[in-house]
Motif scaffolding. Sequence first.
Motif, PDB file in Angstrom:
ATOM      1  N   ILE A 473       5.523  18.347  -3.804  1.00 13.90           N
ATOM      2  CA  ILE A 473       6.357  18.716  -5.206  1.00 13.90           C
ATOM      3  C   ILE A 473       5.604  19.995  -5.919  1.00 13.90           C
ATOM      4  O   ILE A 473       6.300  20.749  -6.051  1.00 13.90           O
ATOM      5  CB  ILE A 473       6.905  17.619  -5.883  1.00 13.90           C
ATOM      6  N   SER A 474       4.557  19.403  -6.398  1.00 15.69           N
ATOM      7  CA  SER A 474       3.855  20.364  -7.308  1.00 15.69           C
ATOM      8  C   SER A 474       3.552  21.831  -6.617  1.00 15.69           C
ATOM      9  O   SER A 474       3.773  22.806  -7.191  1.00 15.69           O
ATOM     10  CB  SER A 474       2.481  19.975  -7.600  1.00 15.69           C
ATOM     11  N   GLU A 475       3.275  21.810  -5.311  1.00  8.39           N
ATOM     12  CA  GLU A 475       3.153  22.973  -4.386  1.00  8.39           C
ATOM     13  C   GLU A 475       4.503  23.941  -4.504  1.00  8.39           C
ATOM     14  O   GLU A 475       4.231  25.276  -4.549  1.00  8.39           O
ATOM     15  CB  GLU A 475       2.964  22.720  -3.062  1.00  8.39           C
ATOM     16  N   GLY A 880      -2.173  16.507  -9.293  1.00  7.99           N
ATOM     17  CA  GLY A 880      -0.694  17.211  -9.243  1.00  7.99           C
ATOM     18  C   GLY A 880      -0.431  18.416 -10.108  1.00  7.99           C
ATOM     19  O   GLY A 880       0.360  18.907 -10.389  1.00  7.99           O
ATOM     20  N   SER A 881      -1.748  18.689 -10.515  1.00  6.80           N
ATOM     21  CA  SER A 881      -1.717  19.972 -11.464  1.00  6.80           C
ATOM     22  C   SER A 881      -1.249  21.235 -10.656  1.00  6.80           C
ATOM     23  O   SER A 881      -1.252  21.386  -9.744  1.00  6.80           O
ATOM     24  CB  SER A 881      -3.095  20.200 -12.152  1.00  6.80           C
ATOM     25  N   GLY A 917      -5.000  19.276  -3.291  1.00  8.56           N
ATOM     26  CA  GLY A 917      -3.722  19.176  -3.981  1.00  8.56           C
ATOM     27  C   GLY A 917      -2.803  19.953  -3.716  1.00  8.56           C
ATOM     28  O   GLY A 917      -2.520  20.424  -2.487  1.00  8.56           O
ATOM     29  N   SER A 918      -2.333  20.652  -4.844  1.00  8.70           N
ATOM     30  CA  SER A 918      -1.320  21.536  -5.090  1.00  8.70           C
ATOM     31  C   SER A 918      -1.814  23.003  -4.752  1.00  8.70           C
ATOM     32  O   SER A 918      -1.024  23.962  -4.343  1.00  8.70           O
ATOM     33  CB  SER A 918      -0.640  21.663  -6.451  1.00  8.70           C
ATOM     34  N   GLY A 919      -3.115  22.921  -4.156  1.00  9.73           N
ATOM     35  CA  GLY A 919      -3.656  24.239  -3.617  1.00  9.73           C
ATOM     36  C   GLY A 919      -3.927  24.266  -2.196  1.00  9.73           C
ATOM     37  O   GLY A 919      -4.480  25.182  -1.596  1.00  9.73           O
TER      38      GLY A 919
END
Length: 952
Positions: A473-475, A880-881, A917-919
């Motif tokens: 979702i963060s992505e 989630g950042s 994560g979002s990366g």
Amino acid sequence: MGGGFYISKFVGVVGIVFGAGAVATVIALAVVYSQEVAKNEAVSPTNGGSTVKPPVTTPGGSTVVPQVTTPVIPTTAPSNEAWDKYRLPDTLKPEHYNLTLWPRLTVNAQGLYIFTGKSYVVFQCVKETDLILIHSNKLNYTKWGDDHLAKLSALGSTPVPTIKKSWLQPTTQFLVLELNGKLAVGESYQLDTVFVGELADDLGGFYRSVYLEEGEEKVVATTQMQPTDARKAFPCFDEPAMKAIFHITLLHPPTTVKCCIMILNKTSSYCPTSFDETKKMSTYLLAFIVSDYDYINSTSDNVLIRIYARKKAIADGQGEYALNKTGPILKFFEKYYNATYPLPKSDQIALPDFNAGAMENWGLITYRETALLYDPNMSSNSNKERIATIIAHELAHMWFGNLVTLRWWNDLWLNEGFASYVEYLGANEAEPDWNIKDLIVLGDVHRVFAVDALASSHPLSSKEEDIQKPEQISELFDAISYSKVRSSIFSTYLNTFAYDNTVYTDLWDHLQMAVNSTGTSLPTGQTVHSIMNRWVLQMGFPVVTINTATGMINQQHFLLDPATAGSVPPSDFSYVWIVPIRWMKTGLLQKQTWLEDKTVTGESWILANLNVSGYYRVNYDNANWERLLNVLSSHHESIPVINRAQLVDDAFNLARAKYINTTLALRTTKYLRREREYMPWESALDNLDFFYLMFDRSEVYGDMQAYLKYQVEPLFKHFENITRNWTDVPNGHTDQYNQVNAIRVACSTGMEECQTLTKGWYSQWMKDSAKNPIHPNLRTTVYCSAIAAGGAAEWEFGWTQFKAATIAIEADKLRFALACTKQPWLLNKYLEYTLDATKIRKQDATSTIVYIASNVVGQSLAWDFMRDRWSYIFTQYGGGSFSFSNLINGVTKRFSTEFELKQLKQFQADNSEVGFGSGTLAVSQSIERTTANIKWVAENKKSVQECKNSKP
Ligand SMILES: *[C@@H]1O[C@H](CO)[C@@H](O)[C@H](O)[C@H]1NC(C)=O
Ligand SMILES: *[C@@H]1O[C@H](CO)[C@@H](O)[C@H](O)[C@H]1NC(C)=O
Ligand SMILES: *[C@@H]1O[C@H](CO)[C@@H](O)[C@H](O)[C@H]1NC(C)=O
Ligand SMILES: *[C@@H]1O[C@H](CO)[C@@H](O)[C@H](O)[C@H]1NC(C)=O
Ligand SMILES: *[C@@H]1O[C@H](CO)[C@@H](O)[C@H](O)[C@H]1NC(C)=O
Ligand SMILES: [Zn+2]
């Protein structure tokens, strides 16, 4: 629609359909967050020691909330149970929550800042079930008498089943209750919980932000719920479609309660403030804050408007600009949406620590300080533009996004794309002189083109089932979602779905209704659905090729690296789009048509995608390119400014994708000696930036510098003249921007006159730090240029000023400029500072590292640093950042050698355990980009050298 037809996937369609905008024609391409996160501004004025872990202090001891015990973590559950899935089952629907939270603003005996809470949620059973799943992350629960983590009761007459088993499921972030009987359809139940969480400095959920005021450390307890962190503040059904009413009570130090935000008084016990119950809303839009802030207020059409900030900032009048503009923008949107503002008040608050640029919480919008606070003596015109557009963006969400909400995150693009378009309209209302709508092309269109031309891009709309985990979702919060959309919307749409949730196809229905009622013609056999689906459900965009010799026009999926065509996922539409075309022929406007309808031939020059009203690139046969180059070098004014910018951008990107040769692309910049307008210059500099990235470590560098220095000379002289030797400020908003370009390029290409100028200003400031002689518009550039030319003394002075700055906007300029030094040891020292929150705020760490990586000297230092500390950075910032993809893309953007590619792959392998994560997507994008860069450098070095050698 005024002067512009902006680019977008939708434009064509929508633009044509609604002509000159009888109905609100929206174009969304836009963006604030990702743009802003990428541009990274922000920091706060004071030394915000936020990760201090003092030893033992008194706990907040009280009786409001019962004693807390740590929950039992489950034994391994059988896989594929409901609690192993990320989505909530469709059995229960929340109606309202009653939530009491008590943040402790001092550390407890364990050295933690915590908050305690009790909450109940009333929900209805809509499908029979013996299982309750409710989101919960990083919360510890107090057990009830029956030894379970929650208490269940029935509100109706049906008896309530007892709880068989209760546990937490950390992977999927659920609190799970297995029941001994079934819940009855149509009955309402109440679930009570008592819990404790950490008020961490992690910028997510209920978190703490710290700043210094008159030597005293102040703690703000604040929230950032989007996308999936409400569950970190209290147990809740944390999906956007699970709308409910919230009744919230906060416990806080004795106060002067000023409605929604509390003024803190250090002494004695805590007291409660209950807020009015909310409208029916999604969990991700909640916000609550305890702080010792001041505010200023006004009313506009019965809506109370307040701007909250640190006391000093309010006393200095830094909230005034935002207060002045909010009322008019709200009024504009009420008219635009034909719907009154849904709430009685609009609060906006500036936070010292905040990850995104701003967050559209309903009625309480949170901002980075740089995105809200303005000071005429400190802020540049670009700071001011950012404030106006970001306020407009967030206010636009009050209706679109908050009142009407997407059903699931896969349709995020609709929310953000729309807000990102109307932000320009709102800002245009606030500052009509700026001509801000034209800037969409530079700010958003070019940026999205860059990402959307990669094989690893994604369609605007993903399938609901493909987006499940919090990090997925963060992505989604990337440039594509924010910038790609332009769409059209009506008040009927808003009214139909108020307080409800939608999917994007609902929007097409409303568009089709408008098409039918206006009798607009679409290509044969097509509907709004069929046209739009091609733009929304497949990734990428086409390049339209016009051959004036044969009269043929065709389209092709545009990929920056054609060799990646094999790895593009299949599309139901075979990467064919329905493309609207608007063009110009030897200065004469042609009417807009669809691609399939048109053929062109002739001797005269042709320019397509007039005013960049369509989301595609254009290529021509060689003869027409030559004619266009001729026009540029003889009478460039006969091509509209936006298209001059676009020609340059198309040419460079077509060259990268090998549609045309690099020499042709470089030749589009030769006319710049005659150009005074900002947009073409900016477009050229953006594109040459890539050449600098690829070649600033190579032998071609000297030639490039000489070429650009020659091109910029007249522009520098032009501004020297019109500002009467740098004493006046140019009138136009974009002229002010181009003045900055002139100085930046002249100084960085080594024009002595320019360097003398900037060094002189800076050393004058060093002599008397109380009197800064540099105009706010020019500060970023002048600081950077002077620090680059200087040594330790210049750097240390900049650092001291950074720490002493009383407005975040000034601190940000210095934070950027400190990365400009050419001294490796200073850059290494600065890198170390980024992971020390007492020196660089966490919210600014990633952007600072990226600044350092952008400096050719800092590139490899930043890469080594990031690799070395990855697991630390990753855990400190949480999975989630929003920042990881910017960090990875930023640090690796110069990569262009086999060796760097190998290192990148090694980095991917080494950290597969820790994760990205979002990366995650950014890592594969970086590998793809590096591969393309390697080939590009090999193929183009020679042609660059040749072109540069042939002095214009
Ligand atoms: C919410 O709970 C508090 C105490 O737990 C109670 O005083 C209050 O009346 C409740 N509010 C509603 C709307 O039920
Ligand atoms: C929750 O429980 C865990 C495990 O005992 C503990 O490490 C953590 O500090 C607790 N959190 C809070 C906020 O008390
Ligand atoms: C703080 O609160 C206490 C108790 O309510 C009050 O006596 C005191 O005057 C307050 N102090 C300030 C600075 O407001
Ligand atoms: C602003 O707030 C003050 C103090 O609460 C109040 O007296 C004043 O009427 C408010 N002004 C407006 C315009 O709402
Ligand atoms: C805000 O509006 C007031 C009244 O029109 C004006 O005096 C003031 O200069 C404005 N402030 C800013 C920062 O725009
Ligand atoms: Zn937004």
